[in-house]
Design a protein around this motif. Sequence first.
Motif, short mmCIF file in Angstrom:
data_model
loop_
_atom_site.label_atom_id
_atom_site.label_comp_id
_atom_site.label_asym_id
_atom_site.label_seq_id
_atom_site.Cartn_x
_atom_site.Cartn_y
_atom_site.Cartn_z
N ASP A 1 -1.54 -2.77 5.22
CA ASP A 1 -2.00 -3.79 4.27
C ASP A 1 -2.44 -5.03 5.06
OD1 ASP A 1 0.30 -5.25 4.95
OD2 ASP A 1 1.42 -4.50 3.23
N ARG B 1 -3.81 0.59 -2.92
CA ARG B 1 -3.43 -0.75 -2.46
C ARG B 1 -3.12 -1.64 -3.65
NH1 ARG B 1 -4.45 -0.95 2.73
NH2 ARG B 1 -5.98 0.48 3.60
N ALA C 1 0.86 -1.19 0.00
CA ALA C 1 0.00 0.00 0.00
C ALA C 1 0.89 1.22 0.00
CB ALA C 1 -0.91 0.01 1.22
#
Length: 128
Positions: free
Chosen positions: A111, A71, A25
């Motif tokens: 993440d 992401r 991310a």
Amino acid sequence: MIILDRANPLRNPDYPTVLQNEDKAIVVYDLEFLSNREKHSDYMMNDGTSAHPVPRWPFAEIVCGSYLVIRFPAGAAEPDVGRFHSLRRPEMDEIDIADHFFRQVLEQETDRSGNVPRLVTLGRRLEG
């Protein structure tokens, strides 16, 4: 290459899709500042010729912070681009903007593996 600002991202047909092996991310951010020219003027009168003629960071106040989270899920061909956020005056002061960005965004936008996102700034310094 992916162009993220389109409804359907365009892919470069000359290159195959590279899938991520792990979640990643990034947080793309930009901070805008307002210079306090009155304080800078006082500083220049105080320090005379040794004073820096252009206001620098000690005379700046954060007035807006904008960011979005992108992401890159493991195994996915397309990134997940979050919505654009903007934190600004008069709703928030400098401390609220910095606190929300560094405490709320960076601590919560991990993440799936729990890794914190990488920071990428859009900021650049304009002289003049």
